[in-house]
Design an enzyme around this catalytic site. Structure first.
Site, mmCIF file in Angstrom:
data_model
loop_
_atom_site.group_PDB
_atom_site.id
_atom_site.type_symbol
_atom_site.label_atom_id
_atom_site.label_comp_id
_atom_site.label_asym_id
_atom_site.label_seq_id
_atom_site.Cartn_x
_atom_site.Cartn_y
_atom_site.Cartn_z
ATOM 1 N N HIS A 158 1.430 5.622 6.272
ATOM 2 C CA HIS A 158 1.168 6.170 4.943
ATOM 3 C C HIS A 158 1.303 7.692 4.976
ATOM 4 O O HIS A 158 1.602 8.274 6.019
ATOM 5 C CB HIS A 158 -0.235 5.757 4.473
ATOM 6 C CG HIS A 158 -0.395 4.277 4.327
ATOM 7 N ND1 HIS A 158 -0.910 3.481 5.331
ATOM 8 C CD2 HIS A 158 -0.095 3.448 3.295
ATOM 9 C CE1 HIS A 158 -0.926 2.225 4.938
ATOM 10 N NE2 HIS A 158 -0.431 2.165 3.704
ATOM 11 N N SER B 265 0.809 -1.226 0.000
ATOM 12 C CA SER B 265 0.000 0.000 0.000
ATOM 13 C C SER B 265 0.839 1.270 0.000
ATOM 14 O O SER B 265 0.354 2.335 -0.377
ATOM 15 C CB SER B 265 -0.953 0.009 1.205
ATOM 16 O OG SER B 265 -0.229 -0.093 2.420
ATOM 17 N N ASP C 275 -3.017 6.469 11.532
ATOM 18 C CA ASP C 275 -2.141 6.021 10.448
ATOM 19 C C ASP C 275 -0.901 6.913 10.419
ATOM 20 O O ASP C 275 -0.946 8.053 9.953
ATOM 21 C CB ASP C 275 -2.878 6.090 9.111
ATOM 22 C CG ASP C 275 -2.052 5.541 7.951
ATOM 23 O OD1 ASP C 275 -0.861 5.223 8.162
ATOM 24 O OD2 ASP C 275 -2.596 5.427 6.831
#
Length: 436
Positions: A408, A163, A405
Site C-alpha cells: 500500500h 484495499s 507494508d
C-alpha cells in the site's frame, strides 16, 4: 483564336489549383481541432490528446447552497505541450521542491486510514512527497479539485476493488475535500467511519450533488464457501460469475476497477479446491489462467450491462510492491527508502497480470480506459508505509520491523498522482464540460 485562349486559361487555372492544394490542406489541418475520444491505452502505446487553446471551464458554486449554479469561469487547468501523441503513463518522476506540495497536508485529512497515515504514525521524512510525475512529450493538465467536482456535478463516481482501490479512494476524498470552503458539506451518508473492516462507503458532496463511493470486491468475481466432508467451511471463487455487488455498479457514472493483489495470497496462488466454474469445483487449477478467466468474466459483464454513452469505465493497473528479502508474509521489508528507484530491472518490469488485462480490454466492445499506473509505481520504492502503518501507543519509542507494508501507499503520496491522471483523462476527453 478564342478557343486557344480559353484552353490556355483553363490550363493556367488548373495549374494554379494544383499548386495551391498543399496550402489549403495545411490550413485545414491547422485550424480544424482534433476530436477527443475515450483513451484505450497500454504501457506500450501512445494516446492522441489535444486541448483547444481557449478551453471554457465550469465554475465552482458561488454559494454554499444545496443546488449551486455556475458563475464566473475558472481559468484553464494548464498549458499543454502541442504534441500529437502523448502517453501520460510513460515518463519519469521529477524532484520538485519549489512547486511540489501535497494536495492536502499530512495529518490534515480525517479520511486517511491509520494504515496509510505514515507521518501521523511517526515517519520522520517527507522526501517522498517532493516528486512530480512528468509524462514524456506533454504536460498534465494542472490538477484543480474544484473543476474536478464540477465535472462530477450530479454524478456518482465509484471505485470497486481491493484495499489498493480503498487506498486510492481515501486519496480522492482528501484531494476533493480541499476544494470545499465548508468541510461539513461532505459526509458519509450513513455516518460510517472508514475502517478496513467495512466494505461499502458513500460520501456525499452536498454543494455538487455528487457522490464518491467505494465497494470492496477483492476479485471482481463471486466469492463463496463450500462445506467439506468434515463439516468445515472453505472459501471458493467462481471465476465465471460476477461479484454479488455488481448490481450497484450499474448505477455509477464513472467506475474505477482493480484487482490483483489478492491473487498472490496462499489459497488463491495454490488453487487447490478453490476455483470453480459452472458449479464444478476444480481439485487444482492454475492461478494465472483463473485470473485470465475472471478478467474475461468482468469484461463480458461490462460489455453487456454498461452503456458507454452514459458511463466512463477505468481499469486501474497493477500497483507495484517493493519487498526486500521476502514477501508480505515472509519478512519482506522496505523501511529506510527515501527516494525513488532510478535504475535496475524493476523500472521496466511489466507483470503478466497487466498483459492479461490489456488482452481482455482490447477484445471488449466497451472503450475501457486503462489507467496504467504500473510503470510509474515501479519507481516508487520510497512511498510505502513500511513500518509506519500503525500509531505508536503507550510511549512506544520503537516500531516493530518484523511485518512491513510495502504494497500500500502513504497518504498523502503516490495514489494522489493516480487521481491526477483520472482528472487529466476527463479533461483531455472533454468529459462533461459545462460552459459558464
Amino acid at each position: 483564336m478564342a478557343m486557344a485562349s480559353f484552353v490556355s486559361l483553363r490550363t493556367s487555372l488548373s495549374l494554379l489549383f494544383l499548386l495551391s492544394l498543399p496550402l489549403i490542406l495545411l490550413f485545414s489541418s491547422h485550424y480544424i481541432p482534433s476530436d477527443l475520444y475515450p483513451v484505450r491505452t497500454s504501457s506500450h502505446s501512445s494516446v492522441n490528446v489535444s486541448i483547444p487553446a481557449s478551453d471554457p471551464h465550469p465554475s465552482p458554486p458561488s454559494s454554499l447552497s444545496s443546488s449551486p449554479s455556475p458563475s464566473t469561469s475558472l481559468p484553464p487547468p494548464s498549458p499543454f505541450v502541442p504534441s500529437k501523441k502523448c502517453n501520460i503513463y510513460e515518463g519519469r518522476w521529477v524532484r520538485d521542491e519549489t512547486n511540489r506540495t501535497p494536495h492536502y497536508a499530512p495529518k490534515s485529512c480525517p479520511y486517511v486510514d491509520e494504515a496509510f497515515a505514515c507521518m501521523a504514525n511517526g515517519r520522520p521524512d517527507d522526501d517522498f512527497l517532493k516528486w512530480r510525475w512528468e509524462p514524456s512529450g506533454c504536460l498534465l493538465p494542472r490538477f484543480n479539485a474544484t473543476d474536478f467536482l464540477v465535472r462530477l456535478r450530479g454524478k456518482k463516481l465509484m471505485l470497486v476493488g481491493d484495499s489498493m482501490n480503498r487506498n486510492q479512494f481515501e486519496s480522492l476524498l482528501c484531494v476533493l475535500r480541499e476544494a470545499l470552503p465548508d468541510k461539513s458539506r461532505m459526509y458519509e451518508t450513513r455516518g460510517y467511519r472508514i475502517t478496513k473492516g467495512r466494505g461499502y462507503f458513500i460520501f456525499k458532496f452536498k454543494d455538487y450533488d455528487c457522490t464518491v463511493e467505494f465497494i470492496r470486491s477483492h476479485f471482481l468475481v463471486k466469492e463463496g464457501t463450500r462445506t467439506n466432508r468434515l463439516g468445515n467451511s472453505n472459501p471458493t471463487l467462481s471465476i465465471d460469475r460476477i461479484d454479488k455487488s455488481a448490481k450497484r455498479w450499474k448505477k455509477a457514472d464513472i467506475l474505477v476497477f482493480n484487482t490483483g493483489h489478492w491473487w498472490t495470497h496462499g489459497k488463491t496462488a495454490r488453487g487447490k479446491n478453490y476455483y470453480q466454474e459452472g458449479g464444478v469445483l476444480y481439485p487444482t487449477f492454475d492461478a494465472v489462467e483463473a485470473y485470465r478467466r475472471a478478467i474475461r468474466t468482468w469484461g463480458k459483464w461490462i460489455d453487456r450491462n454498461i452503456n458507454p454513452s452514459k458511463t466512463t469505465v477505468f481499469y486501474r493497473g497493477y500497483s507495484t510492491a517493493h519487498f526486500r528479502g521476502g514477501d508480505w508474509d515472509s519478512g519482506g521489508s522496505c523501511n529506510g527508502e527515501k527516494s525513488p528507484a532510478l535504475s535496475g530491472p524493476i523500472i521496466n518490469n511489466y507483470p503478466l497480470k497487466m498483459r492479461i488485462v490489456e488482452e481482455v480490454i482490447n477484445q471488449m466492445r466497451f472503450p475501457v480506459v486503462l489507467l496504467n499506473i504500473t510503470k510509474l509505481t515501479n519507481y516508487r520504492k520510497d512511498g510505502h508505509p513500511s513500518i509506519y502503518g500503525k500509531i505508536r501507543k503507550n510511549g512506544q519509542k520503537k516500531v516493530s520491523k518484523r511485518k512491513q507494508d510495502c504494497s500500500h501507499w502513504c497518504l498523502p503520496g503516490v495514489p494522489d498522482t493516480w487521481n491526477e491522471l483520472i482528472y487529466a483523462t476527463l479533461v483531455l476527453q472533454g468529459h462533461n464540460r459545462e460552459v459558464a
